[in-house]
Design an enzyme around this catalytic site. Sequence first.
Site, short mmCIF file in Angstrom:
data_model
loop_
_atom_site.label_atom_id
_atom_site.label_comp_id
_atom_site.label_asym_id
_atom_site.label_seq_id
_atom_site.Cartn_x
_atom_site.Cartn_y
_atom_site.Cartn_z
N PHE A 416 0.84 -1.41 0.05
CA PHE A 416 -0.13 0.08 -0.39
C PHE A 416 1.01 1.39 0.18
O PHE A 416 0.60 2.22 0.36
CB PHE A 416 -0.61 -0.08 1.25
CG PHE A 416 -1.66 -0.91 1.53
CD1 PHE A 416 -2.10 -1.74 0.13
CD2 PHE A 416 -1.75 -1.31 2.48
CE1 PHE A 416 -3.32 -2.72 0.83
CE2 PHE A 416 -2.75 -2.63 2.82
CZ PHE A 416 -3.68 -3.05 1.17
N SER A 417 2.19 1.41 -0.95
CA SER A 417 3.03 1.80 -0.08
C SER A 417 3.97 2.50 -1.33
O SER A 417 4.83 3.49 -1.44
CB SER A 417 3.67 1.67 1.18
OG SER A 417 4.26 0.33 1.39
N CYS A 418 3.73 2.02 -2.30
CA CYS A 418 5.11 2.72 -3.27
C CYS A 418 5.08 3.84 -3.26
O CYS A 418 4.14 4.40 -4.49
CB CYS A 418 4.79 1.18 -4.09
SG CYS A 418 6.17 1.92 -5.68
N CYS A 620 40.24 22.08 17.47
CA CYS A 620 40.40 23.24 16.04
C CYS A 620 39.66 23.83 16.26
O CYS A 620 38.54 24.83 15.80
CB CYS A 620 39.91 21.76 15.17
SG CYS A 620 37.98 21.31 16.21
N CYS A 623 33.66 23.03 18.65
CA CYS A 623 32.89 23.39 20.00
C CYS A 623 32.76 24.79 20.00
O CYS A 623 31.74 25.09 20.26
CB CYS A 623 33.80 22.70 20.49
SG CYS A 623 35.42 23.42 21.28
N CYS A 651 26.40 27.14 30.18
CA CYS A 651 26.28 25.85 29.72
C CYS A 651 24.24 25.01 29.80
O CYS A 651 24.30 25.11 30.74
CB CYS A 651 26.80 24.59 30.18
SG CYS A 651 26.59 22.99 29.15
N CYS A 654 22.86 21.13 26.02
CA CYS A 654 22.72 20.66 25.33
C CYS A 654 23.02 19.25 24.08
O CYS A 654 22.98 19.17 23.94
CB CYS A 654 22.26 21.63 24.15
SG CYS A 654 23.75 22.18 23.28
#
Length: 679
Positions: A416-418, A620, A623, A651, A654
Site C-alpha cells: 500500500f506504499s510504493c 580545532c 566546539c 551551559c 545540550c
Amino acid sequence: MRTLVSRILQDGHSLDGGILKVDRFINHQMDPYLMKQVAVEFMNRFAEAKPTKILTVEASGIAPAVMLGYLMELPVVFAKKNKPLTMADYLTTTVHSFTKQNDYTLIISREYLTAEDRVLFIDDFLAYGNAGLGIMDLCRQAGAEIVGMGFIIEKEFQDGRRVLAEAGVKHIESLAIIESLENNQIKLKDVKIRKLNIYEEAGRCLLCQDAPCTKACKTGDPARAIRAIRFDNHKPALRWVKDCTDADLERAEQACIHYNWPIRIKDILRSIHQDDVDDSHYPSLDITFCGIPCENPFFLASSAVCTNYEMVARAFDAGWAGVFYKTICLQEINEVSPRFDAMHNNATRGDFYGFRNMEQLSENPVEMDFDILRRLKQDYPTKVVIASIMGQTEMEWIQLAKMAEEAGCDAVELNFSCPQMKHEGMGSDVGQSPELVKTYTACVKRSVKIPVIPKMTPNITHIAEPAVACVEAGADAISAINTIKSVTMRTDAEVSGQRTISGYSGRAVRPIALRHILELAQMPQKVELSGIGGIETWRDALEFIQLGCSNVQVCTAVMQYGYRIIDDLILGLQRYLAKCGLSSLQDLVGEQLPKFLKPDYLDRDTIIYPKFDKDLCIGCGRCEVSCSDGGHQAIIFDHTTRQPHLVGTKCVGCHLCRLVCPAGAIGVTKRVVKNKKKE
C-alpha cells in the site's frame, strides 16, 4: 608538515638497523600531489635564500627538486652516479651510502655547476649527512655557494644535521623529523601520535570483490576482517587473521588497490584486543513471525534485490532467512532510465548515505513471478517466501493473493506504499486512506488462509491510522516503512531532461523509520511488526527489534554492499545476545518501548555537562564555533593554548559541542540536579 607526517605514519615502515621504508610515496612509487606540497613548503622556507640553481642526487631527490624548480622557475641539476659516455669535463666526489652500505661516486658536468651559482640542495633523506657533504665538495670544486639544504625527512638520531652545520651549512630545513626508530616504531619529533580510529580507517575500504589483499596475505582473510569492522564487528574480526604475521598483513597492504592510499590493514588489526565473548556459545537467532518459524530475523525487502530466482537463491545460500519478493501486479511495468540517484558527502564515491529510486514493481509476467516463488519454496523449504502484491481493484488483490497461496508462499504482503506508481489508485495513494487499506486487507483475508501483511507508507502524518484499519480488517502483521517521497536535483539522474518525485531510502531514513515503528508499536491494537528503513549493520537491526519488530527487511544496504552483509548481521546480533546472557532473540523484541515517554514526562530538573579530554583534543575550536553560533555561548576558546573551556553558568547541557567534535574529545559527566535560577 601535517600531510607528510600523516603519510609517514600511514604508509611508512621501520626496518631493522634504523631504516625507514617510504617507497610507497617518496622513493619508489611517488605521490605527485605530495611532492607538490613538499615543493611549496620548501619554496616558502628558502624564499629568502635567493638560489639560482637547485641541486639534487640521483634518483630520489629528483621529484621534489623538479617540482621546486618549476615553482621557483629555476634550473634543476642532479648529480649522476654513473658517468655517461657523452660527459667529458666533470666534477666528481665519493659518498658513502648508509642504506646500501657501500661507496658510490657523484658526478656533475662543469657546464652545469659554476662559480656563479647559488645552490639549494634538495634530497629525500638527511641521515648521517654523507650526501650533503658530497654536494658541498662538488660545490667547493666548482666555486659555487651553497645557500641552503632541504630534506623531506630527517633522521635526527643519526646526527646528520650537526655534521652539515659543522661543515658550514647555515640553512638546513627538514619537513619531518624522526626522533627514533627503536623497536621498529616510528617516533616523529613534535608529533603527538593519536589513537587510530579503526572504524574510520576501515570505512575507507572499498570492500573489493575477490579482494587482492586477501590473495596476497595467504594465511588469513584480511578483507573479511576489515569488512567485519566496517559492519560493527571489530572484536570478532580477529578470527580471520589469527594466524597472520606482520609480514602477511604488510603484503596485504601492498596489494591494496585503494584509489588514494592503501588501507592501514596491519595497524587496524593490531589495534584490536581479543574478543571477550566466547564464540563457541553463540545462541541461535531463530524467531517466529506470523506463526512462521524463521532461522533469523533478516529478510530481503521487496525491491530490486530480489527480482528473479537466481538472485533470491544466492541470498538464501548466503544465509538470509527469507524474502519479501519484488511486488507483483497485473499492470504492465515499463521502467525509466536512469532510475537511481544517491546522496554522497562532497567528493566521495560509492558509499552513499541516502538513495533515491524511481523503480516501480516487477517487470516479469505474473505467471513467471509466481512460478519463481513456487520453485524457491520447493528448493528452499526452510526459508520463508513471501509474495508482495499490488492490485488496483478488489478483484485484482484477491486474484494475486490466491495465486501467491497456490504457489506455496508462506505469507502475502500488501504493498500500500510504493511512492512512484504511474497508475492511479495504486501505491502510497492507497496507503494514505484508512478506508481503502481496510477494504483491500479484508477482501484478501477472506480469500486466503496464509498470513496477510500490509505494508505502510511513511508519506502520511499519522501512520497508525491506516495501520489500525488494517488490523481491524484482520491483518496478521504490519511492515513499515516503504521509501519516503523525495526530490534530488542532480542533472545526471534526469530522465530525458525531466524529473519526478520518487522514493528515498538508505541509512539517512532510519530515524524516520524508527519513529514510525514506535508509533505502530504503541497502538492499542497489538500486532506483529516487520521493520524496514536504513538497516546496514546488526546494531541498526537491533534498534528495530528493541522497538517491537520480530522481523527486519533490508534493501539499500544490499544494493550497496551485496548479500554478504548477512554474515555480519548474524554475527553481531548473535554476539550481542551472548554478551547480554540471553538465549532467545524474542527477549529483545520491544524491550526499549517502556523508555519512550511523551515530552512532558521527561526529566527537566537535572543536567549532564560535557567533559573535555585534553589528551584527545586537537585544538580545532569546532566546539566553540558551534556553541557560539548555534548554542548558548558556553565555551571559550583559548587561542594561545588552543584549548576550549566550559562556562558552567551558561551551559545548558545540550551537547551540541560533543556531537560536532571531530576528535571524540568531548565526553559526559554524571547527571546532577540543575542549579535553580534566582528570581
